[in-house]
Each structure stands twice: as structure tokens, then as C-alpha cells.
Scaffold this active site. Structure first.
Site, PDB file in Angstrom:
ATOM      1  N   HIS A 164      32.279  33.642  36.590  1.00  0.00           N
ATOM      2  CA  HIS A 164      31.634  34.694  35.796  1.00  0.00           C
ATOM      3  C   HIS A 164      30.775  34.153  34.660  1.00  0.00           C
ATOM      4  CE1 HIS A 164      32.995  38.564  37.199  1.00  0.00           C
ATOM      5  NE2 HIS A 164      34.270  38.332  37.016  1.00  0.00           N
ATOM      6  N   GLY A 208      44.159  40.966  35.090  1.00  0.00           N
ATOM      7  CA  GLY A 208      44.581  39.616  35.452  1.00  0.00           C
ATOM      8  C   GLY A 208      44.037  38.626  34.438  1.00  0.00           C
ATOM      9  N   ALA A 209      42.748  38.761  34.137  1.00  0.00           N
ATOM     10  CA  ALA A 209      42.087  37.892  33.166  1.00  0.00           C
ATOM     11  C   ALA A 209      40.773  38.538  32.767  1.00  0.00           C
ATOM     12  CB  ALA A 209      41.822  36.528  33.786  1.00  0.00           C
ATOM     13  N   MET A 210      40.150  38.001  31.721  1.00  0.00           N
ATOM     14  CA  MET A 210      38.873  38.569  31.259  1.00  0.00           C
ATOM     15  C   MET A 210      37.913  37.449  30.897  1.00  0.00           C
ATOM     16  SD  MET A 210      36.962  41.151  30.623  1.00  0.00           S
ATOM     17  CE  MET A 210      35.273  40.839  30.106  1.00  0.00           C
ATOM     18  N   GLU A 211      36.690  37.566  31.445  1.00  0.00           N
ATOM     19  CA  GLU A 211      35.717  36.471  31.384  1.00  0.00           C
ATOM     20  C   GLU A 211      34.916  36.406  30.088  1.00  0.00           C
ATOM     21  OE1 GLU A 211      35.579  39.167  33.449  1.00  0.00           O
ATOM     22  OE2 GLU A 211      33.532  39.845  33.749  1.00  0.00           O
ATOM     23  N   GLU A 255      31.907  41.563  40.100  1.00  0.00           N
ATOM     24  CA  GLU A 255      33.266  41.218  40.545  1.00  0.00           C
ATOM     25  C   GLU A 255      33.301  40.663  41.969  1.00  0.00           C
ATOM     26  OE1 GLU A 255      35.391  40.711  38.623  1.00  0.00           O
ATOM     27  OE2 GLU A 255      34.860  41.883  36.877  1.00  0.00           O
ATOM     28  N   GLU A 297      36.008  44.810  27.882  1.00  0.00           N
ATOM     29  CA  GLU A 297      35.401  45.419  29.063  1.00  0.00           C
ATOM     30  C   GLU A 297      36.221  46.635  29.487  1.00  0.00           C
ATOM     31  OE1 GLU A 297      35.224  43.121  32.674  1.00  0.00           O
ATOM     32  OE2 GLU A 297      33.452  44.179  33.339  1.00  0.00           O
ATOM     33  N   HIS A 308      37.738  32.210  39.425  1.00  0.00           N
ATOM     34  CA  HIS A 308      37.029  33.495  39.348  1.00  0.00           C
ATOM     35  C   HIS A 308      36.391  33.681  37.965  1.00  0.00           C
ATOM     36  CE1 HIS A 308      36.757  37.952  40.284  1.00  0.00           C
ATOM     37  NE2 HIS A 308      36.700  37.982  38.955  1.00  0.00           N
ATOM     38  N   GLU A 309      37.202  33.460  36.932  1.00  0.00           N
ATOM     39  CA  GLU A 309      36.690  33.697  35.570  1.00  0.00           C
ATOM     40  C   GLU A 309      35.574  32.711  35.224  1.00  0.00           C
ATOM     41  OE1 GLU A 309      37.569  36.462  34.306  1.00  0.00           O
ATOM     42  OE2 GLU A 309      39.104  36.710  35.851  1.00  0.00           O
TER      43      GLU A 309
HETATM   44 ZN   LIG Z   1      36.083  39.302  37.511  1.00  0.00          ZN
END
Ligand SMILES: [Zn+2]
Length: 858
Positions: free
Chosen positions: A310, A270-273, A329, A135, A306-307
Site C-alpha cells: 500500500h 487487521g492492519a492499517m497502511e 485493497e 480510514e 499487504h500493508e
Molecule cells: Zn489494505
């Protein structure tokens, strides 16, 4: 599509249905070989097929169809537009074709595309992981593809890796074959759901993982580099909770066939979904529950929830184009709060969210703010959307809507939206329409005023024409004194919640303010009135002196989040020059008995701001005597009340408050007693990490760093390098930015670019030195002198975040210098963010000029 937009978008005449991708990464030479078969549908005869490819060498391509026709196109790379064009002599017949491509690429070290991450194992040997971050538009660096979110397709991935390594992708493994003669194995993954390219992931390396936990039929694992498995338990708990929470909330089962959460040592975000293969930076996934502070645990819980949110919102139903990234987001941020709040209600997650809302206000009150959604043509423009206005303001506005409509009404709208748009793409307005359809209220109109207009209102509250009446008026809130009057005229549709004490009753009112002003009539003159009752509104409130006094007399009748808002709104009014600093000081002194951690967070943040703007130290002192006396007079009674040891039955937020109070007293408060005790406790902590409360440890480190010499600097540096978990590593790293000796701070800055600190953290280390008043001039000089190196070395997305430190350089001279510098060195992306940082700096300098004399009267 207009012609200009078209130049950024691929033609729709050829559409991919399924990709079969085969990749063989070489972890020694940092390259990979790739081969793919893309099943495409050709809508009309074409002479060219255009798709995205970047930094790939493409050396073979041909097309076949079921009738046995074979076409060998000419390969034309177009690096400027990040595309490859396959030219065909005779028009290619409409219908379904297979496009076969052979290519080669680089495992880069820029933390995007298919990249390499490096770490040392327990024996000190260097190890490599190959992993992905696609992304927004970096899938094209790993395989040629239609790299736009609405070209959804099925992905079948095959990875060829060394026998001893683990390989992970979005779906479950269907088969594994040894290629013994080469010491390799081939791992085939099942077909994914129909999804966007930016969600595809491959991860290859040495990994350990938790036992599979089955949650509502879905296997869940936490995956990490070897040796770190003991740090995975906490994440597993919140992952299992979130998955089951969302299965229920969304009324739709998780769309993947398994869920892996994977810690990567080098990670830009931070992280990726990625569907089914979510990647994290280590601090956001791995944590030692016994020694982590509340804030560190909360961060892991937030990011994991959060992830997983998503997986439905983003992965299953996806924005059509990058202008919709904010909703993706904002919604995940909103859902993360709901899930964590349900998991640990005593964390009071919606109350602590007040600080996130406050950080959004701090940017949204600037002239250089932006509307939450804006038109995006080139995907690069969407990079500017990954900011506080998307995540925090977006989530705040959603919370305001949810509270106004009622949680269940709101949820029914979400369920309708997902059931309509699953496996497909949609626009922001589709969400409002779905909620509107299910709750029969004018949601779209209301939300448009918040989404397409920049800024937020200030609601002034005063007694109306009769004493039984209060008058509410809205105008846009802006920090800058020279604000454009026309901007202040902006009207919002403001959901207003009111609570008032009238005679012996508590009266609640709810209304939608769509005009400039309105009045609320009570049966008698109210004793007090709280506007933004419950604290969820995204607006500031300013009471008339009389109404403000009645609230100050009744502070205990306010909920903690309402006291938080009162303090935060007063502080904003001070920065905007609408209220004198003395007014804030008086309010702060009234709050000595305060027990709520959030209220203290905003008080302490204000003290630190005052230091940066006004706290010129007396000779040889850490801060001016007046400031440290003020800090002690407000914070000391609360710290003494709490003591040093957690008490039985105390909640975790109070543990956190204890650490915060010790921290501020031992630094700005110049409190000798606190410092001595902190040094004593640190001696114990050094030998046994569990000997002090985990929430106290970060404060101890900061105090010791601020008062520390070179010997201590070297000890902390060693602790950073040998840290046994990611949180401790971060604590010691950032403590290196808290020393006061310029020579030591210079050493800290050098480490940001000499390879000693990972590039995922280095920008934030530089920013931390900029926030240290002792490092102000030298850190800015460092940024200027090393600008070219910084641009080359640090991940793209982090440059503007590092530059946030500019807002802490509070002096007229530096204000002029930073402005000049960014005119000459305009960053390619994120100019808006730089303008925001510069405006924040200007607001601070104006505050400094206005209130310079006030410090003596604190
Ligand atoms: Zn996100």
C-alpha cells in the site's frame, strides 16, 4: 459534481496545502488538546470555509495572510454533516492564508479516530496507549481537516507526551525538547510527503522496538508493547523482504523516510497502511516462530506484505474517492501474494490463494452479490466495500488479468501507472488505461465486464459438433434455484486457458471468450481437456459427464490447484442443486490418496457444511454415524499415511495437512484412536509448547474442547488469559466456542459482552459459537437478546462480520426468524452483507431439504 453529491463533498474553493498539527494527549483523563495551523489556498473570495470535524470542541480560530491581515471567523459546528464552518463577514481574499485552530477531543474506546487501547504489563499494571485509525473518515475526530482522499497535503506533526513515553508518527523525528517543569517532552516530526488525511497516524505509549534495519536506505523497525519483542523477528524478516521486493517491482523507491510497523493491543481491522507508521492487531504482526502454526505465520507474512504494498499503491497514488477503495485493497492483496510467493516459494502462496478465491466465489454466486465497483456518494457507503468481493474477488480478477497478459507486461503497466499518478489521485480506469497503453491490448473493455457487472460465469464444456471439437458456453453462475433467468444472460469477457491431451501431445490454447459460446478445434479427439488451466480464472467450470469421467480417470495429470478447482466447482454445483450430493461423495472417495493440502481444505470444508445441514446426531452422539463413517473412510487413509510426527524433508504445507486431518477425524470423524492420541499429546503440549508440531496444536485444542467438560473449560479459559503470545491467546479463546455443553457455550457468549474478551475479538467469538451446531439456537437467542449491547460495544465494522454466523444456522425455523429479525433491526451499514448471509442460509436450508435422505447412503 451534481448537487446531491456536493452535499457529501467539501467545496473546492479552499484547499489545504500543509497542516502543522500539535497534539497533547492526556492518558489519564482520555482527552487531548490540539492546535493546528493549516496553510490553505483560497481560489476565489469566500465568505465561509467548510471542513470536517467530529466530536471535537473548537474554541478558537483565526486567519492570517502574508500581508498581515487577520480575520477572526465565527465558528459554526455542524455535527450532523461532520463539519465545522468558519463564517467570515467580509469575503476572504483569494490567495494563501494560514488558518489557526485550537481544539479539544476525546481519546475514545471505539477503536476509531484518536483512541485508547489498554493492556496489562508483566506486573499486571494497567497501561494505556493512545493511537489512531482514520480510514475511512475518522481523521476528523482528531483534528479539523479536509477529510477526503483527494485533498492531499503535507503534514508536520508535533506531539507532547510524558517524558517516559514513546511517540511515533508518519515521518522521522527531527527534534525533541524536554518540558521539564511539566514532566513532558515535545517531539517534532519531519514533514510527510503530500498525502491524504486517512493515512495520518500518531501513536503514544510505552513501546519496545527492534534494532533499526536499513533496507535500500530506509530504516525499518517493528514496534510493540513491552515484553513482546521476542515475537517481532518473523515480521521483521517479511517486512525487509517486502520493502526491497516492492522497491524493485514498482521501479520506484519507497516514498517515506522510515518505516515503523506497530502492534496495537486493541485494533478493529487487521492492519492499517498509515504511511511510515503502519498499525497492526497483534496477531497480524507478533508471532512466536517456534510454536506458531503455518497458517498463523502465513497470516503475519500476508498482512505485513499487504500493508507495505500500500505504501505505493494507495499512499503514493491514491483513489480520488471511496468508490476506488476496492482497487486499493484488491491490488494490495494481489501484491501481498506476489511478495510472499517470492519470499517463500515453497509456501506455494498462489495455490493456497485458491481458498481465498473460493470464499469470493461463495458470495459472488449469490443473487445478493454486488459489482466489485459501485458508485459511492456518502463515504459511509464505502464501508460496504471492505469485504470478500473487494479483497478476494478483486485480487482474483487482477491475477486472472496478469496471467492472461503475462506477468512482465502487467508489471510494466503498473510502473507506468505509478509514475503518472504519484503524489496525486486517480480513478480505477486510469490503471486499465496505463496497462493498455503499455501492453497494447483492450484491457479496459475486458476489466469493465468484471468490475461493473456483478457475478461470474459458469463455463460449460462439452464435445462439439465434431468429435475433435469442444464447445464452451458461458452463463452466470447462481446458487439459488429460483434465479432470475435474465441475470444468467450476463456476458463476461473471459480469458480462457485450456490444456488438452491430443494424440501423444499436450496442447495449450488461450482465448478471450466474449460471446455466449465458442468452439475449440483440435487435430484429433482429445483424451482429456482441462479448462481454466493453471487455475487462475475467476469462473467455474462444468464438464459434460463424458469429459468429467476422462478427468477423473486422469486426476494425477491435473495440477493440485486444478484438482482443487474440480472439487470446489463440483461442490458449488451441489449447493446450487445442479449436481447431486452423491456425485460429490464419489469424487471425495476418489481423492483418498490426495496429498495436496488445498484440495483437503475444500473437502474438509464440505464435510463441515454437510454436518451443519444434514448431520443431526443420533442420541448421545457428536454426529450421525453415517457422517462420521464417511469422514473416516475419506480422511483416515491419508492421516495414517502421514502419521503423527513430521518427517524429515517434509514441506510445511504437509505439516499443516497433518493437523487438518487429525482435526477432522477427532471431531466429525468421531475417531476414538485419534482422540486418545490427541489427549495424550495435549498432556505434553500443556507443559512444553514445543513438544508437538505447531500445526497439530490447534487441532488438539479443538478436539479437546469438543469432547471437554467444565473442568477443561476452566483450564482453557485460564490458558487464554495467561497466554504468552497473541496466537496462543486466540487459539484458546476460540476453543471456548468449540465446547458442546450448552451451559459452557452460554458462558462463552457472556464473556463476549462482559469485558473479559477484547471488543476486537468478541464479535468473532460469537460467530464461532453460531458455527458450532451445539450452540446454534442459544447463540442466535443471545444475539437477539443482546443486540442493543452488541451495537454499542463492538466496533462498527465487525457487526456484519459477526452476523456471518447466521449462514450456519441451517434450519427452516431459524431461517424465518433471522429474516424477520433483520427486517426489524436493519443495520445502518452493510445491509447488503446481511442479505448475503441470509441468502447463504437459505441456500443451506434448500440443500438440507434436497439432500436429507442422502446421508444414509454416504
Ligand atoms: Zn489494505
Amino acid at each position: 459534481m451534481d448537487p446531491e453529491t456536493l452535499s457529501y463533498r467539501l467545496p473546492r474553493t479552499v484547499v489545504p496545502d500543509k497542516y502543522e498539527i500539535r497534539l497533547e494527549p492526556d492518558l489519564i483523563n482520555f482527552t487531548f488538546d490540539g492546535e493546528e495551523v493549516v496553510h490553505i489556498t483560497v481560489a476565489e473570495p469566500v465568505r465561509q470555509i467548510s471542513l470536517n470535524a467530529l466530536d471535537l470542541e473548537i474554541f478558537e480560530a483565526f486567519l492570517t495572510n502574508s500581508k498581515g491581515a487577520t480575520v477572526k471567523p465565527e465558528i459554526n459546528l455542524d455535527p450532523e454533516n461532520e463539519r465545522v464552518h468558519f463564517a467570515i463577514k467580509a469575503p476572504l481574499e483569494a490567495g494563501t492564508w494560514k488558518l489557526q485552530i485550537k481544539f479539544k477531543g476525546l481519546l475514545n474506546d471505539k477503536l476509531h479516530g484518536f483512541y485508547r487501547s489498554t493492556y496489562k504489563d508483566a506486573r499486571g499494571a494497567k497501561k494505556i496507549i493512545a493511537t489512531t485509525q482514520f480510514e475511512a473518515t475518522d481523521a476528523r475526530r482528531a483534528f479539523p481537516c479536509w477529510d477526503e482522499p483527494d485533498f492531499k497535503a503535507v503534514f508536520r506533526v508535533t506531539l507532547i507526551v510524558d517524558e517516559g513515553l514513546t511517540a511515533i508518527s508518519n515521518a522521522q523525528v527531527w527534534g525533541e525538547k524536554l518540558l521539564s517543569e511539566r514532566g513532558k517532552k515535545e517531539i517534532g516530526f519531519k514533514d510527510t510527503i503530500k498525502m491524504s488525511t486517512y493515512l495520518v497516524a500518531f501513536i503514544v505509549g510505552e513501546f519496545e522496538y527492534t534494532d533499526v534495519q536499513i533496507v535500500d536506505g530506509t530504516p525499518v523497525r517493528i514496534v510493540c508493547p513491552p515484553g513482546k519483542l521476542p515475537l517481532a523477528k518473523f515480521a521483521q524478516g517479511i517486512a525487509a523482504h517486502s520493502l526491497s521486493f516492492f522497491n524493485t517491482y514498482y521501479g520506484l523507491k519507497y516514498p517515506g523516510d522510515k518505516l515503523d510497523l506497530i502492534a496495537i493491543p486493541d485494533f478493529a481491522f487487521g492492519a492499517m497502511e498509515n504511511l511510515g507508521a503502519v498499525t497492526f492487531r497483534e496477531t497480524a504482526l507478533l508471532v512466536d516462530e517456534k510454536t506458531a502454526s503455518h497458517a498463523e505465520l502465513e497470516r503475519v507474512a500476508d498482512v505485513v506484505a499487504h500493508e507495505i504494498a500500500h505504501m505505493w499503491f494507495g499512499d503514493l497514488a491514491t483513489m480520488s474517492w471511496w468508490n476506488g477503495i476496492w482497487l486499493n485493497e484488491a491490488f494490495a492483496t494481489f501484491m501481498e501474494m506476489l511478495a510472499v510467493d517470492a519470499w517463500k516459494p515453497h509456501w506455494k502462496r498462489w495455490e493456497t490463494f485458491g481458498m481465498s478465491r473460493a470464499s469470493a466465489f461463495a458470495v459472488d454466486g449469490l443473487k445478493n452479490t454486488r459489482p466489485i465497483e459501485f458508485p459511492v456518494r456518502h463515504p459511509g457507503e464505502a464501508q460496504a466495500m471492505f469485504d470478500v468481493l473487494t479483497y478476494e474477488k478483486g485480487a482474483s480478477v487482477l491475477r486472472m488479468l496478469e496471467q492472461y497478459l503475462g506477468a512482465e507486461q502487467f508489471r510494466r503497466g503498473i510502473i507506468l501507472y505509478l509514475s503518472k499518478h504519484k503524489y496525486s489521485n486517480c480513478e480505477t480506469t486510469d490503471l486499465w488505461d496505463a496497462i493498455e497503453e503499455s501492453c497494447k491490448q483492450p484491457v479496459r473493455q475486458l476489466m469493465d465486464s468484471w468490475i461493473y457487472q456483478e457475478g461470474h460465469p459458469l463455463i460449460t464444456v462439452a464435445t462439439g459438433a465434431s468429435k475433435n471439437e469442444i464447445k464452451l458456453e458461458q452463463r452466470r453462475f447462481l446458487y439459488a434455484a429460483d434465479s432470475d433467468k435474465a441475470a444468467e444472460e450476463t456476458l463476461f469477457q473471459v480469458p480462457i486457458m485450456v490444456r488438452a491431451k491430443v494424440a501423444d501431445d499436450i496442447i495449450y490454447k488461450k482465448l478471450l471468450l466474449t460471446e455466449r459460446s465458442t468452439a475449440i478445434e483440435f487435430d484429433a479427439k482429445p483424451d482429456w481437456v482441462v479448462v481454466n488451466e493453471g487455475g487462475h480464472g475467476f469462473y467455474r467450470v462444468s464438464y459434460s459427464p463424458e469429459l468429467l469421467q476422462s478427468l477423473k480417470n486422469n486426476l494425477n495429470t491435473l495440477a493440485p490447484i486444478e484438482r482443487f478447482n474440480l472439487v470446489n466447482d463440483t461442490w458449488a454445483a451441489v449447493l446450487a442443486g445442479l449436481t447431486p450430493l452423491s456425485e460429490f461423495v464419489q469424487l471425495a472417495k476418489l481423492l483418498r490418496e490426495e496429498t495436496d493440502k488445498n484440495v483437503w481444505t475444500v473437502l474438509i470444508a464440505a464435510m463441515q457444511y454437510i454436518e451443519r445441514a444434514l448431520g443431526q446426531p443420533d442420541a448421545g452422539k457428536r454426529v450421525s454415524d453415517q457422517l462420521s463413517e464417511f469422514v473416516r473412510s475419506v480422511a483416515s487413509p491419508a492421516q495414517k499415511r502421514l502419521g503423527w510426527e513430521p518427517q524429515a524433508g517434509e514441506d510445511e504445507l504437509t505439516h499443516q495437512l497433518r493437523g487438518m486431518l487429525v482435526g477432522i477425524l477427532g471431531t466429525l470423524g468421531d475417531d476414538a484412536e485419534v482422540r486418545t492420541k490427541a489427549a495424550e499429546l495435549y498432556e505434553k503440549y500443556k507443559n512444553d509448547r514445543t513438544s508437538v508440531s505447531p500445526d497439530l496444536a490447534p487441532a488438539l485444542l479443538t478436539i479437546l474442547a469438543q469432547t471437554g467438560d467444565e473442568r477443561r473449560f476452566n483450564v482453557f479459559l485460564k490458558e487464554f488469559k495467561e497466554a504468552s503470545n497473541p496466537q496462543e491467546e486466540d487459539r484458546y479463546l476460540y476453543s471456548l466456542a468449540a465446547f458442546r455443553d450448552p451451559q459452557l457455550l452460554t458462558k462463552t457468549l457472556e464473556k463476549a459482552i462482559n469485558g473479559e474478551v477484547r471488543t476486537q475479538s468478541a464479535p468473532y467469538l460469537v460467530r464461532a459459537v453460531m458455527h458450532n451446531t451445539a450452540g446454534r439456537d442459544l447463540s442466535w437467542k443471545f444475539v437477539k437478546d443482546n443486540w442493543a449491547t452488541i451495537l454499542k460495544l463492538f466496533p462498527n465494522n465487525s457487526i456484519t462480520r459477526m452476523c456471518e454466523g447466521v449462514s450456519a444456522l441451517v434450519s427452516e425455523e431459524l431461517l424465518n426468524d433471522t429474516g424477520d429479525f433483520f427486517i426489524k433491526n436493519e443495520p445502518k451499514q452493510g445491509k447488503k452483507l446481511i442479505d448475503q448471509h441470509l441468502e447463504k442460509q437459505a441456500v443451506a436450508v434448500a440443500f438440507q431439504k434436497r439432500e436429507a435422505a442422502t446421508l444414509k447412503t454416504l
